[in-house]
Write a protein that holds these residues in place. Sequence first.
Motif, PDB file in Angstrom:
ATOM      1  N   ALA A  31      63.030  24.391  -1.890  1.00 34.56           N
ATOM      2  CA  ALA A  31      61.635  24.838  -1.889  1.00 34.56           C
ATOM      3  C   ALA A  31      60.836  24.178  -0.758  1.00 34.56           C
ATOM      4  N   SER A  38      61.105  17.865   0.301  1.00 35.65           N
ATOM      5  CA  SER A  38      61.224  16.727   1.225  1.00 35.65           C
ATOM      6  C   SER A  38      60.393  16.962   2.484  1.00 35.65           C
ATOM      7  N   PRO A  71      65.304  15.568  -6.596  1.00 32.46           N
ATOM      8  CA  PRO A  71      66.314  16.580  -6.249  1.00 32.46           C
ATOM      9  C   PRO A  71      65.879  17.923  -6.832  1.00 32.46           C
ATOM     10  N   GLY A  72      66.312  19.017  -6.223  1.00 34.96           N
ATOM     11  CA  GLY A  72      65.984  20.337  -6.749  1.00 34.96           C
ATOM     12  C   GLY A  72      66.502  20.485  -8.172  1.00 34.96           C
TER      13      GLY A  72
HETATM   14  N1  LIG Z   1      59.381  28.370   7.493  1.00 32.02           N
HETATM   15  C1  LIG Z   1      59.248  27.287   6.733  1.00 32.02           C
HETATM   16  N2  LIG Z   1      60.323  26.557   6.412  1.00 32.02           N
HETATM   17  C2  LIG Z   1      60.142  25.463   5.632  1.00 32.02           C
HETATM   18  C3  LIG Z   1      58.864  25.067   5.153  1.00 32.02           C
HETATM   19  N3  LIG Z   1      59.028  23.954   4.393  1.00 32.02           N
HETATM   20  C4  LIG Z   1      60.340  23.652   4.413  1.00 32.02           C
HETATM   21  N4  LIG Z   1      61.022  24.549   5.152  1.00 32.02           N
HETATM   22  C5  LIG Z   1      62.467  24.594   5.413  1.00 32.02           C
HETATM   23  O1  LIG Z   1      63.130  24.789   4.169  1.00 32.02           O
HETATM   24  C6  LIG Z   1      64.402  24.124   4.165  1.00 32.02           C
HETATM   25  C7  LIG Z   1      64.523  23.231   2.930  1.00 32.02           C
HETATM   26  O2  LIG Z   1      63.576  22.178   3.041  1.00 32.02           O
HETATM   27  P1  LIG Z   1      63.752  20.788   2.234  1.00 32.02           P
HETATM   28  O3  LIG Z   1      62.520  20.002   2.456  1.00 32.02           O
HETATM   29  O4  LIG Z   1      65.074  20.165   2.542  1.00 32.02           O
HETATM   30  O5  LIG Z   1      63.794  21.360   0.737  1.00 32.02           O
HETATM   31  P2  LIG Z   1      63.998  20.559  -0.630  1.00 32.02           P
HETATM   32  O6  LIG Z   1      63.190  21.260  -1.647  1.00 32.02           O
HETATM   33  O7  LIG Z   1      63.727  19.108  -0.447  1.00 32.02           O
HETATM   34  O8  LIG Z   1      65.546  20.825  -0.872  1.00 32.02           O
HETATM   35  P3  LIG Z   1      66.598  20.119  -1.902  1.00 32.02           P
HETATM   36  O9  LIG Z   1      66.941  18.788  -1.342  1.00 32.02           O
HETATM   37  O10 LIG Z   1      67.760  21.079  -1.871  1.00 32.02           O
HETATM   38  O11 LIG Z   1      65.974  20.054  -3.251  1.00 32.02           O
HETATM   39  C8  LIG Z   1      64.487  23.365   5.503  1.00 32.02           C
HETATM   40  O12 LIG Z   1      65.250  24.137   6.408  1.00 32.02           O
HETATM   41  C9  LIG Z   1      63.034  23.282   5.952  1.00 32.02           C
HETATM   42  O13 LIG Z   1      62.884  23.219   7.354  1.00 32.02           O
HETATM   43  C10 LIG Z   1      57.726  25.867   5.528  1.00 32.02           C
HETATM   44  O14 LIG Z   1      56.585  25.621   5.178  1.00 32.02           O
HETATM   45  N5  LIG Z   1      57.983  26.967   6.314  1.00 32.02           N
END
Ligand SMILES: Nc1nc2c(ncn2[C@@H]2O[C@H](COP(=O)(O)OP(=O)(O)OP(=O)(O)O)[C@@H](O)[C@H]2O)c(=O)[nH]1
Length: 431
Positions: free
Chosen positions: A117, A120, A162-163
């Motif tokens: 989502a 991080s 974590p997700g």
């Molecule tokens: N286009 C876009 N991509 C985003 C945005 N926020 C995060 N991402 C992308 O989404 C992906 C997942 O982001 P993370 O921050 O790793 O997500 P997380 O929720 O921490 O993931 P988990 O560790 O699997 O729980 C990455 O490739 C980021 O670059 C946003 O606002 N816009």
Amino acid sequence: MSLRACVRIARSSSVFCSRIIFARTQLTTRLLQPGNVVCCPGRDDGYLLPPARFISSDALWSRLMKGKFAESESGPTLLPASVPPDSGQQISLLMRHPNQPENAKVLKVAIIGAPNAGKSTLSNQLLGRKVFAVSKKVHTTRTRAMGVLTEDETQIILLDTPGLTTPSKVKRHQLEKSLLIDPWNTIKEADLVVVLVDVSDRWMRGRLDFEVLKCLAQHSDTPAILVLNKVDLIKAKDRLLDITAELTCGTVNGHNPQFLHHSDKTEEPAAPDQDKSLLTKEQLQALSSQRGWPHFKDVFMLSSLNKEDVETLRSYFLVNAKSGDWQYHSEVLTDQSPQEICTNVIREKLLEYLPQEVPYSLTQRVELWHEGENGELDISVRLYAKKETHVSMVIGTAGQMVARMAREVSEDLSHIFLTEVCVKLSVKLKK
Ligand SMILES: Nc1nc2c(ncn2[C@@H]2O[C@H](COP(=O)(O)OP(=O)(O)OP(=O)(O)O)[C@@H](O)[C@H]2O)c(=O)[nH]1
């Protein structure tokens, strides 16, 4: 030499600073000869910062200005703290008595949501420095980690989780048990729960993840807000109102705004249960037919990647912090150990560059962690693969893949530890 002049030089070329003396009264730095100590900690005229050597100009700038205000277009802003590269120093910092201001305020925020989502990414942007690993693959974050944002009299403690996932998925993909336990434990200690939803994900944006709903129902007395992330990927912005209507059941903070047309007003959402023990079978059944949560206090729409409206959310946290003692010294940025940060950043690169399931099957071992005389850090990490083909993938053609990952990990760590970092990665077969 003025600080500005020093930084200008640093920005145009790599610069050797054996010692940087930061005078408290005026923002001046002097580049001194090795071993030439002019000011000592505790003396009135200034204090000594650890030596900087061939670190990037941005990292040097951050180090010079650590804990100080930097000028930006919107006025002076405080540069975020960094992480000590030595685990002993990090432990001492975490145990250091908080430098409580007179009217201390605090807010513990748990960020929950489905894998990927952007939890991080958002946490890093709120902190102003990347301390959590991010990748486009799911389950980058494996255990709960904490980030600390201290501004004026207020301390915001961000709990990146974590997700949310299910026992069957953890078993199927042989993931760590922490993925099941940590998000739930984190919410118990939070003052505010942020539910982050990826609005670009057609499957997730239409209804809240069942695990998220369970978390909210079980902790219904903790205020929760809905944050729609990745709005940069949505062209028709009015779609965001429809998504909000679905995910809030048309109700925000006890109100049903006209613009939130909820498709099914007759649906009776499960009432919050003040009993925080396990949810009953009936409650779980009711939740499973629920698409949204009608008890969110507020809704935000932002793009963590582009920092769009992240500042609004940050201000919201600061305004909603309650009087209470800080838990950490203002120089603390995260509770992760330097080694944990390194392992997570390496995992991020493996997830980013290796296909499908390959990165999930690799394990790591830190074989060398050595801080040199001038603060530079040498790290060697051995990766273990279960198949010969995976070893070849990690190495890449003529070793280009492993070299690229090592270079990027070194760069990322130099921005976290604010020192020169050289990471060596090697890979071995271990069935
Ligand atoms: N286009 C876009 N991509 C985003 C945005 N926020 C995060 N991402 C992308 O989404 C992906 C997942 O982001 P993370 O921050 O790793 O997500 P997380 O929720 O921490 O993931 P988990 O560790 O699997 O729980 C990455 O490739 C980021 O670059 C946003 O606002 N816009």
